[in-house]
Design a protein around this motif. Sequence first.
Motif, mmCIF file in Angstrom:
data_model
loop_
_atom_site.group_PDB
_atom_site.id
_atom_site.type_symbol
_atom_site.label_atom_id
_atom_site.label_comp_id
_atom_site.label_asym_id
_atom_site.label_seq_id
_atom_site.Cartn_x
_atom_site.Cartn_y
_atom_site.Cartn_z
ATOM 1 N N UNK A 20 0.797 -1.225 0.000
ATOM 2 C CA UNK A 20 0.000 0.000 0.000
ATOM 3 C C UNK A 20 0.827 1.272 0.000
ATOM 4 N N UNK A 21 2.144 1.152 -0.040
ATOM 5 C CA UNK A 21 3.018 2.315 -0.163
ATOM 6 C C UNK A 21 4.398 1.838 -0.593
ATOM 7 N N UNK A 22 5.252 2.782 -0.940
ATOM 8 C CA UNK A 22 6.602 2.464 -1.389
ATOM 9 C C UNK A 22 7.527 2.396 -0.190
ATOM 10 N N UNK A 23 8.359 1.342 -0.147
ATOM 11 C CA UNK A 23 9.287 1.179 0.964
ATOM 12 C C UNK A 23 10.719 1.390 0.496
ATOM 13 N N UNK A 24 11.571 1.791 1.427
ATOM 14 C CA UNK A 24 12.964 2.092 1.125
ATOM 15 C C UNK A 24 13.770 0.840 0.781
ATOM 16 N N UNK A 25 13.332 -0.317 1.259
ATOM 17 C CA UNK A 25 14.039 -1.567 0.998
ATOM 18 C C UNK A 25 13.077 -2.731 1.208
ATOM 19 N N UNK A 184 0.278 -5.263 14.616
ATOM 20 C CA UNK A 184 1.643 -4.743 14.725
ATOM 21 C C UNK A 184 2.460 -5.071 13.469
ATOM 22 N N UNK A 185 3.734 -4.643 13.471
ATOM 23 C CA UNK A 185 4.581 -4.729 12.273
ATOM 24 C C UNK A 185 5.826 -5.576 12.513
ATOM 25 N N UNK A 186 5.734 -6.894 12.350
ATOM 26 C CA UNK A 186 6.942 -7.730 12.497
ATOM 27 C C UNK A 186 7.885 -7.608 11.304
ATOM 28 N N UNK A 187 7.416 -7.020 10.208
ATOM 29 C CA UNK A 187 8.188 -6.997 8.960
ATOM 30 C C UNK A 187 9.109 -5.782 8.815
ATOM 31 N N UNK A 188 8.923 -4.754 9.626
ATOM 32 C CA UNK A 188 9.618 -3.483 9.414
ATOM 33 C C UNK A 188 11.093 -3.572 9.819
ATOM 34 N N UNK A 193 11.689 1.884 9.112
ATOM 35 C CA UNK A 193 11.234 2.691 10.253
ATOM 36 C C UNK A 193 11.756 4.122 10.134
ATOM 37 N N UNK A 194 13.001 4.284 9.766
ATOM 38 C CA UNK A 194 13.559 5.624 9.592
ATOM 39 C C UNK A 194 12.842 6.364 8.461
ATOM 40 N N UNK A 195 12.478 5.647 7.416
ATOM 41 C CA UNK A 195 11.743 6.246 6.289
ATOM 42 C C UNK A 195 10.428 6.802 6.754
#
Length: 195
Positions: A20-25, A184-188, A193-195
């Motif tokens: 649902x959004x673009x991730x940095x990695x 919750x977010x086990x994948x981050x 997180x910094x992004x």
Amino acid sequence: MATNSDLHNGSLRQIIVIEHDTQAEADNGLRHLARRGQAVRLVRPYLGEPLPMLDDRIAGVIIKGGPQYVTDLDRFPYLRDEMSFADGVMKRGVPLLGICLGAQMIARHLGALVGFHPQGHVAFGYYPMAATQAGADFIPDGMMTLSGNAQGFECPADAELLATGPLFANQAFRYGTSTVAVQFHPEVTRVILDQ
């Protein structure tokens, strides 16, 4: 990991990952699947990409989080399509994991209320989880998890609550034998997180 041509010509079973959004990695979930040699097909309905046809090539589905709200379906109509897709996945007994927004969509589709915290709180940071009796083999009691959500869900009827938390009470549930939803977010990763 499989190539895109392998995935599109149907020669491999694949795990569909809806973003649902673009991730940095690549997140921890995608890295985990890659280490196990799983074929993954990323689908981004928020960019207009169509959801795949449900067939025997789909080995599992992950619906990830994002900045959208389930309570704002008129603004994000593709979420309705994703909920219908999840319904088909559940009816076929294909393993389904919903993370944050994905969990909220599954809960809403199953008839549970989804909405903002009654006191307007937003979860952002690490929070302890408390496993229920049903979730004792799934979540270690007192596990700290990363959360980033303004909305939460009620546990759907006929679902088993697996974990609770201090801010949004319902943190994980299992529906049937093949659907799990976590708030919750086990994948981050740290970079995400910094992004």
